[in-house]
Motif scaffolding. Sequence first.
Motif, mmCIF file in Angstrom:
data_model
loop_
_atom_site.group_PDB
_atom_site.id
_atom_site.type_symbol
_atom_site.label_atom_id
_atom_site.label_comp_id
_atom_site.label_asym_id
_atom_site.label_seq_id
_atom_site.Cartn_x
_atom_site.Cartn_y
_atom_site.Cartn_z
ATOM 1 N N PHE A 87 0.575 -1.461 -0.356
ATOM 2 C CA PHE A 87 -0.048 0.207 0.117
ATOM 3 C C PHE A 87 0.730 1.145 0.290
ATOM 4 O O PHE A 87 0.468 2.432 0.307
ATOM 5 C CB PHE A 87 -0.686 0.237 1.537
ATOM 6 C CG PHE A 87 -1.865 -0.942 1.247
ATOM 7 C CD1 PHE A 87 -2.543 -1.268 0.774
ATOM 8 C CD2 PHE A 87 -2.053 -2.452 2.081
ATOM 9 C CE1 PHE A 87 -3.910 -2.440 0.289
ATOM 10 C CE2 PHE A 87 -2.852 -3.153 1.919
ATOM 11 C CZ PHE A 87 -3.896 -3.373 1.330
ATOM 12 N N LYS A 90 -0.628 3.711 -2.328
ATOM 13 C CA LYS A 90 -2.260 3.236 -2.545
ATOM 14 C C LYS A 90 -2.717 3.447 -0.549
ATOM 15 O O LYS A 90 -2.956 2.220 -0.769
ATOM 16 C CB LYS A 90 -2.808 1.552 -2.897
ATOM 17 C CG LYS A 90 -2.045 2.428 -4.997
ATOM 18 C CD LYS A 90 -2.624 0.955 -4.910
ATOM 19 C CE LYS A 90 -1.986 -0.330 -5.546
ATOM 20 N NZ LYS A 90 -1.979 -0.952 -6.004
ATOM 21 N N ASP A 93 -5.806 2.667 0.483
ATOM 22 C CA ASP A 93 -6.986 1.158 0.406
ATOM 23 C C ASP A 93 -6.096 0.683 1.610
ATOM 24 O O ASP A 93 -6.916 -0.475 1.764
ATOM 25 C CB ASP A 93 -6.230 0.778 -1.235
ATOM 26 C CG ASP A 93 -6.502 0.765 -2.839
ATOM 27 O OD1 ASP A 93 -7.546 1.827 -1.865
ATOM 28 O OD2 ASP A 93 -5.599 0.656 -3.417
ATOM 29 N N VAL A 96 -9.586 -0.026 3.867
ATOM 30 C CA VAL A 96 -10.472 -1.225 3.231
ATOM 31 C C VAL A 96 -10.719 -2.330 4.725
ATOM 32 O O VAL A 96 -9.872 -2.534 4.727
ATOM 33 C CB VAL A 96 -10.418 -1.534 1.775
ATOM 34 C CG1 VAL A 96 -11.551 -2.035 2.241
ATOM 35 C CG2 VAL A 96 -10.243 -0.619 1.040
ATOM 36 N N GLN A 119 -14.553 0.849 0.883
ATOM 37 C CA GLN A 119 -14.358 1.102 -1.181
ATOM 38 C C GLN A 119 -12.730 2.423 -0.488
ATOM 39 O O GLN A 119 -13.775 3.179 -0.139
ATOM 40 C CB GLN A 119 -15.082 1.377 -2.178
ATOM 41 C CG GLN A 119 -14.935 1.768 -3.062
ATOM 42 C CD GLN A 119 -15.972 1.328 -4.164
ATOM 43 O OE1 GLN A 119 -16.841 1.594 -4.153
ATOM 44 N NE2 GLN A 119 -15.674 2.050 -5.211
ATOM 45 N N ALA A 120 -12.238 2.509 -1.210
ATOM 46 C CA ALA A 120 -11.463 3.897 -1.268
ATOM 47 C C ALA A 120 -10.933 3.669 -3.013
ATOM 48 O O ALA A 120 -11.408 3.033 -3.894
ATOM 49 C CB ALA A 120 -9.962 3.718 -1.093
ATOM 50 N N ASP A 121 -11.431 5.676 -3.269
ATOM 51 C CA ASP A 121 -11.229 5.342 -4.786
ATOM 52 C C ASP A 121 -10.570 7.144 -4.730
ATOM 53 O O ASP A 121 -11.059 7.663 -4.176
ATOM 54 C CB ASP A 121 -12.795 6.037 -5.274
ATOM 55 C CG ASP A 121 -12.583 6.190 -6.664
ATOM 56 O OD1 ASP A 121 -11.511 5.966 -7.304
ATOM 57 O OD2 ASP A 121 -13.042 6.926 -7.049
#
Length: 130
Positions: A87, A90, A93, A96, A119-121
């Motif tokens: 990660f 990211k 993420d 999550v 969720q991660a966006d």
Amino acid sequence: MSEMFSTLGTWNWLIFGVLLMALELLAPGVFLFWLGLAALLVGLLSFAIHPSWQMQILMFAIFAAAAVPLWRRLARSNKAASRSNPFLNKRADALVGRVFTLEKPIIDGPAGSRVRIVQADGASLTVTAA
């Protein structure tokens, strides 16, 4: 042509090595770095043992050929190190599945309620009640 090779000296190899490493900065790809390192090694060894020009070229060829497996081993170990932190680029993420308590109210949720990140966006997180 052999006269050019017979005048090869320590400084020629050192300059050649520095030039190859400088070219690596202009055209990165890590290939010229290892050739430059091989030339620098030949130059440094030429200070100590004063080999013939044939031996200098042979040493350069051996060092350059040995640099390829060394580079592959280093590249492989760097990939293993990057796998230890999946990660790294990211970070959202990594959140999550974790449960948090809201400090401030969000849409359809009062402050102090517990939520689970589903969720991660990018920087946006999607949550559900925990």
